[in-house]
Design a protein around this motif. Sequence first.
Motif, PDB file in Angstrom:
ATOM      1  N   ALA A 124     -13.672  -0.620   8.962  1.00 15.74           N
ATOM      2  CA  ALA A 124     -14.488   0.588   9.123  1.00 15.74           C
ATOM      3  C   ALA A 124     -13.721   1.878   8.787  1.00 15.74           C
ATOM      4  N   PRO A 125     -12.478   2.053   9.241  1.00 12.48           N
ATOM      5  CA  PRO A 125     -11.771   3.294   8.882  1.00 12.48           C
ATOM      6  C   PRO A 125     -11.578   3.470   7.370  1.00 12.48           C
ATOM      7  N   ALA A 126     -11.296   2.385   6.667  1.00 12.73           N
ATOM      8  CA  ALA A 126     -11.156   2.489   5.202  1.00 12.73           C
ATOM      9  C   ALA A 126     -12.489   2.888   4.583  1.00 12.73           C
ATOM     10  N   GLY A 127     -13.568   2.331   5.092  1.00 11.05           N
ATOM     11  CA  GLY A 127     -14.889   2.711   4.604  1.00 11.05           C
ATOM     12  C   GLY A 127     -15.181   4.170   4.872  1.00 11.05           C
ATOM     13  N   GLY A 128     -14.823   4.636   6.059  1.00 11.20           N
ATOM     14  CA  GLY A 128     -15.021   6.048   6.382  1.00 11.20           C
ATOM     15  C   GLY A 128     -14.234   6.966   5.467  1.00 11.20           C
ATOM     16  N   LEU A 129     -12.995   6.603   5.184  1.00  7.98           N
ATOM     17  CA  LEU A 129     -12.189   7.415   4.257  1.00  7.98           C
ATOM     18  C   LEU A 129     -12.793   7.444   2.860  1.00  7.98           C
ATOM     19  N   LEU A 130     -13.317   6.308   2.414  1.00  7.13           N
ATOM     20  CA  LEU A 130     -13.981   6.285   1.102  1.00  7.13           C
ATOM     21  C   LEU A 130     -15.232   7.155   1.098  1.00  7.13           C
ATOM     22  N   LEU A 131     -15.977   7.156   2.198  1.00  3.95           N
ATOM     23  CA  LEU A 131     -17.164   8.017   2.274  1.00  3.95           C
ATOM     24  C   LEU A 131     -16.768   9.490   2.206  1.00  3.95           C
ATOM     25  N   ILE A 132     -15.732   9.862   2.934  1.00  2.82           N
ATOM     26  CA  ILE A 132     -15.248  11.249   2.883  1.00  2.82           C
ATOM     27  C   ILE A 132     -14.793  11.600   1.472  1.00  2.82           C
ATOM     28  N   ALA A 133     -14.012  10.719   0.862  1.00 10.05           N
ATOM     29  CA  ALA A 133     -13.532  10.970  -0.502  1.00 10.05           C
ATOM     30  C   ALA A 133     -14.690  11.102  -1.482  1.00 10.05           C
ATOM     31  N   SER A 134     -15.710  10.280  -1.310  1.00 12.22           N
ATOM     32  CA  SER A 134     -16.849  10.345  -2.236  1.00 12.22           C
ATOM     33  C   SER A 134     -17.561  11.692  -2.134  1.00 12.22           C
TER      34      SER A 134
ATOM     35  N   ARG B 241     -18.794  11.743 -11.302  1.00  9.93           N
ATOM     36  CA  ARG B 241     -19.980  11.475 -10.480  1.00  9.93           C
ATOM     37  C   ARG B 241     -20.167   9.970 -10.288  1.00  9.93           C
ATOM     38  N   LEU B 242     -19.953   9.204 -11.337  1.00  6.71           N
ATOM     39  CA  LEU B 242     -20.076   7.751 -11.199  1.00  6.71           C
ATOM     40  C   LEU B 242     -18.971   7.181 -10.320  1.00  6.71           C
ATOM     41  N   ALA B 243     -17.767   7.732 -10.421  1.00  7.48           N
ATOM     42  CA  ALA B 243     -16.675   7.298  -9.543  1.00  7.48           C
ATOM     43  C   ALA B 243     -16.996   7.645  -8.086  1.00  7.48           C
ATOM     44  N   ALA B 244     -17.579   8.821  -7.870  1.00  6.03           N
ATOM     45  CA  ALA B 244     -17.973   9.219  -6.516  1.00  6.03           C
ATOM     46  C   ALA B 244     -19.032   8.259  -5.976  1.00  6.03           C
ATOM     47  N   ALA B 245     -19.972   7.883  -6.812  1.00  9.20           N
ATOM     48  CA  ALA B 245     -21.012   6.944  -6.389  1.00  9.20           C
ATOM     49  C   ALA B 245     -20.408   5.581  -6.057  1.00  9.20           C
ATOM     50  N   GLY B 246     -19.469   5.134  -6.859  1.00 11.61           N
ATOM     51  CA  GLY B 246     -18.804   3.864  -6.590  1.00 11.61           C
ATOM     52  C   GLY B 246     -18.029   3.908  -5.280  1.00 11.61           C
ATOM     53  N   ALA B 247     -17.342   5.023  -5.045  1.00  8.25           N
ATOM     54  CA  ALA B 247     -16.602   5.178  -3.788  1.00  8.25           C
ATOM     55  C   ALA B 247     -17.559   5.218  -2.603  1.00  8.25           C
ATOM     56  N   MET B 248     -18.702   5.874  -2.773  1.00  9.33           N
ATOM     57  CA  MET B 248     -19.680   5.948  -1.691  1.00  9.33           C
ATOM     58  C   MET B 248     -20.255   4.567  -1.384  1.00  9.33           C
ATOM     59  N   LEU B 249     -20.585   3.832  -2.415  1.00  9.40           N
ATOM     60  CA  LEU B 249     -21.123   2.488  -2.204  1.00  9.40           C
ATOM     61  C   LEU B 249     -20.090   1.588  -1.532  1.00  9.40           C
TER      62      LEU B 249
ATOM     63  N   GLN C 271     -29.387   7.452  -3.712  1.00  4.65           N
ATOM     64  CA  GLN C 271     -30.676   7.520  -4.389  1.00  4.65           C
ATOM     65  C   GLN C 271     -30.882   8.881  -5.069  1.00  4.65           C
ATOM     66  N   LEU C 272     -30.492   9.944  -4.406  1.00  2.58           N
ATOM     67  CA  LEU C 272     -30.771  11.286  -4.923  1.00  2.58           C
ATOM     68  C   LEU C 272     -29.677  11.854  -5.823  1.00  2.58           C
ATOM     69  N   LEU C 273     -28.424  11.588  -5.506  1.00  6.88           N
ATOM     70  CA  LEU C 273     -27.330  12.216  -6.236  1.00  6.88           C
ATOM     71  C   LEU C 273     -26.947  11.491  -7.519  1.00  6.88           C
ATOM     72  N   VAL C 274     -27.337  10.247  -7.639  1.00  9.46           N
ATOM     73  CA  VAL C 274     -26.818   9.443  -8.737  1.00  9.46           C
ATOM     74  C   VAL C 274     -27.892   9.002  -9.717  1.00  9.46           C
ATOM     75  N   ARG C 275     -29.130   9.190  -9.387  1.00  6.91           N
ATOM     76  CA  ARG C 275     -30.210   8.664 -10.224  1.00  6.91           C
ATOM     77  C   ARG C 275     -30.041   9.050 -11.687  1.00  6.91           C
ATOM     78  N   GLU C 276     -29.684  10.274 -11.925  1.00  7.30           N
ATOM     79  CA  GLU C 276     -29.523  10.740 -13.300  1.00  7.30           C
ATOM     80  C   GLU C 276     -28.081  11.182 -13.532  1.00  7.30           C
ATOM     81  N   ALA C 277     -27.166  10.421 -13.007  1.00  7.61           N
ATOM     82  CA  ALA C 277     -25.752  10.796 -13.073  1.00  7.61           C
ATOM     83  C   ALA C 277     -25.235  10.793 -14.499  1.00  7.61           C
ATOM     84  N   SER C 278     -24.420  11.775 -14.765  1.00 11.00           N
ATOM     85  CA  SER C 278     -23.701  11.801 -16.034  1.00 11.00           C
ATOM     86  C   SER C 278     -22.279  12.230 -15.716  1.00 11.00           C
ATOM     87  N   GLY C 279     -21.364  11.601 -16.356  1.00  9.84           N
ATOM     88  CA  GLY C 279     -19.963  11.945 -16.151  1.00  9.84           C
ATOM     89  C   GLY C 279     -19.249  10.930 -15.286  1.00  9.84           C
ATOM     90  N   ARG C 280     -17.994  10.769 -15.614  1.00 11.62           N
ATOM     91  CA  ARG C 280     -17.185   9.763 -14.924  1.00 11.62           C
ATOM     92  C   ARG C 280     -16.922  10.095 -13.461  1.00 11.62           C
TER      93      ARG C 280
END
Length: 116
Positions: free
Chosen positions: A95-105, A64-72, A53-62
């Motif tokens: 769950a471990p794959a999800g955790g790794l994606l959260l860390i990567a994001s 940041r959007l890739a990070a948001a996609g990985a986080m989701l 909600q806070l980091l992506v609302r006004e996202a610009s750049g690939r």
Amino acid sequence: MPGLPRLFAAFGALACGLAVALGAYASHGLEGEAAGRAGLAALFAFGHGLALQLLVREASGRLRLAAAGAMLAGLLLFAGSLCGAVFLGWPTRLAPAGGLLLIASWLMFAVDTLRR
């Protein structure tokens, strides 16, 4: 994709709302390991939903959007795997794959922040 940041932010807000309900159910309707898993899923869903909600609302750049996609994706895999175990008896092997994606994001958000 101009509407993508708003979509990520909306999913973040939805995750926060669902996390509150899940946390209440974990506290009042579940016991033992199920309560612990649901509570952990609620904690991660709320924290990462708020971040989206806070980091992506006004996202610009690939990046940041890739990070948001990985986080989701990480949030869905991690919390979804725990909820699947609680409510459907599924294994938590995603769950471990999800955790790794959260860390990567988070690392991607850090790199994007330093580049600005």
